[in-house]
Design an enzyme around this catalytic site. Structure first.
Site, mmCIF file in Angstrom:
data_model
loop_
_atom_site.group_PDB
_atom_site.id
_atom_site.type_symbol
_atom_site.label_atom_id
_atom_site.label_comp_id
_atom_site.label_asym_id
_atom_site.label_seq_id
_atom_site.Cartn_x
_atom_site.Cartn_y
_atom_site.Cartn_z
ATOM 1 N N ASP A 247 48.935 122.363 90.529
ATOM 2 C CA ASP A 247 50.454 123.702 90.403
ATOM 3 C C ASP A 247 49.811 125.099 89.791
ATOM 4 O OD1 ASP A 247 50.890 122.453 88.475
ATOM 5 O OD2 ASP A 247 53.215 122.118 89.291
ATOM 6 N N ASP B 294 64.530 117.621 86.372
ATOM 7 C CA ASP B 294 65.716 116.906 87.602
ATOM 8 C C ASP B 294 64.635 116.508 88.923
ATOM 9 O OD1 ASP B 294 63.535 118.984 88.408
ATOM 10 O OD2 ASP B 294 64.574 120.510 88.543
ATOM 11 N N GLU C 89 60.871 121.623 93.487
ATOM 12 C CA GLU C 89 62.085 121.198 93.391
ATOM 13 C C GLU C 89 63.089 121.015 94.315
ATOM 14 O OE1 GLU C 89 62.377 121.898 90.241
ATOM 15 O OE2 GLU C 89 61.984 123.739 89.595
ATOM 16 N N HIS D 292 61.568 116.941 89.858
ATOM 17 C CA HIS D 292 60.763 117.127 90.199
ATOM 18 C C HIS D 292 58.982 116.704 89.843
ATOM 19 C CE1 HIS D 292 60.245 120.483 86.607
ATOM 20 N NE2 HIS D 292 58.961 120.460 87.591
HETATM 21 C C1 GLP Z 1 56.153 121.344 84.506
HETATM 22 C C2 GLP Z 1 55.061 121.061 86.376
HETATM 23 C C3 GLP Z 1 55.443 119.976 86.364
HETATM 24 C C4 GLP Z 1 55.206 118.951 85.078
HETATM 25 C C5 GLP Z 1 56.852 118.807 83.816
HETATM 26 C C6 GLP Z 1 56.891 118.152 83.011
HETATM 27 O O1 GLP Z 1 57.239 121.715 85.752
HETATM 28 N N1 GLP Z 1 54.398 122.111 86.992
HETATM 29 O O2 GLP Z 1 53.593 119.234 86.876
HETATM 30 O O3 GLP Z 1 55.355 117.058 85.794
HETATM 31 O O4 GLP Z 1 56.651 120.116 83.710
HETATM 32 O O5 GLP Z 1 56.053 118.917 82.000
HETATM 33 P P1 GLP Z 1 56.360 117.708 80.925
HETATM 34 O O6 GLP Z 1 54.778 116.916 80.836
HETATM 35 O O7 GLP Z 1 55.903 118.933 79.815
HETATM 36 O O8 GLP Z 1 57.454 117.515 80.164
#
Ligand code: GLP
Length: 259
Positions: A66, A135, A142, A137
């Protein structure tokens, strides 16, 4: 259902997943990796450094999950910059073989289709690394995202913008929109490896692995995949009803099976 591996800590998870990626690259030097940003996959990239030392990685290809929309690719917090800094440079990958969705507003209307075409032309993703948001995702899909969705523009929830505000000077500077591989795109990868660490992820992990398959918890899409592996530490595993069974299964996993 996904295979759940409960490890002692994030470093152990990183080692386990890096071993599998190194094995894939040894078998196919042009392996296509699905790369994730966020803090969760960092131990994997860290562990990969020593495993890929001296290995020819010039053919390895990668697709990020993304990107923010409307952010300059050179912004230090664009996912293009993050992937360059945390994956491409330390592992010595060829930047021209690593794609990140194009979040520039000019041409955004066809950026999703272009990305899908590029993944298909590369022959699909062999191993997709995934984190999970609080959440539920995955990527930036989302709650409410269709399981059939392809790469497209989405609006970030307030929760996600708050979670990601730590990377920006203030929450007002966190972009409102993103372009993300869809759940359908993610499900087309051959092997999904979802990682999660810490108590803050326990609820999302329990929902993704054992909860009902529902668009309300996008991570539950992994239950539809024939080869999904979930690697979690004890804190992130705290909500799993069948944790003892997962431990037992992994302890008795045949060595020929691989991750
Ligand atoms: C972001 C990314 C996701 C990731 C999420 C969790 O929203 N787009 O791909 O999995 O954060 O992040 P973290 O690994 O820092 O908890």
């Amino acid at each position: 259902m996904a295979e759940v591996v409960i490890v002692e800590n994030a470093a152990a998870a990183g080692a386990l997943v890096a071993d599998e990626i190194a094995r894939l690259i040894a078998a196919d030097p042009a392996t296509v990796l699905g790369l994730a940003t966020g803090s969760t996959p960092l131990p994997v990239y860290e562990a990969l450094r020593s495993r890929l030392d001296g290995v020819d990685v010039s053919q390895v290809r990668g697709f990020a999950l993304d990107e923010y929309v409307g952010i300059d690719p050179s912004h230090p917090e664009s996912y293009r910059s993050v992937i360059t800094r945390e994956v491409v440079e330390p592992l010595g990958l060829d930047p021209s073989r690593i794609r990140v969705p194009d979040g520039r507003t000019e041409g955004i209307e066809h950026a999703g289709a272009d990305y899908e075409a590029a993944i298909a032309a590369a022959g699909g993703v062999a191993l997709q690394i995934l984190g999970i948001g609080t959440d539920g995702h995955i990527g930036f899909n989302e709650p409410g995202s269709s399981f059939a969705s392809s790469t497209r523009v989405k609006t970030l929830t307030e929760q996600t913008r708050e979670d990601n505000a730590r990377f920006f000077p203030s929450i007002d500077e966190v972009p409102m929109h993103c372009i993300t591989q869809g759940l359908g795109t993610i499900l087309r990868a051959k092997h999904l490896v979802l990682l999660a660490f810490g108590a803050g992820k326990a609820e999302a992990v329990a929902g993704a692995v054992e909860g009902p398959v529902t668009a309300s918890l996008p991570g539950s899409a992994i239950q539809l995949h024939p080869h999904a592996t979930v690697v979690v530490d004890e804190a992130a595993a705290a909500g799993l009803r069948y944790a003892d069974y997962y431990r037992y299964t992994f302890a008795n996993k045949p060595s020929w099976q691989g991750l």
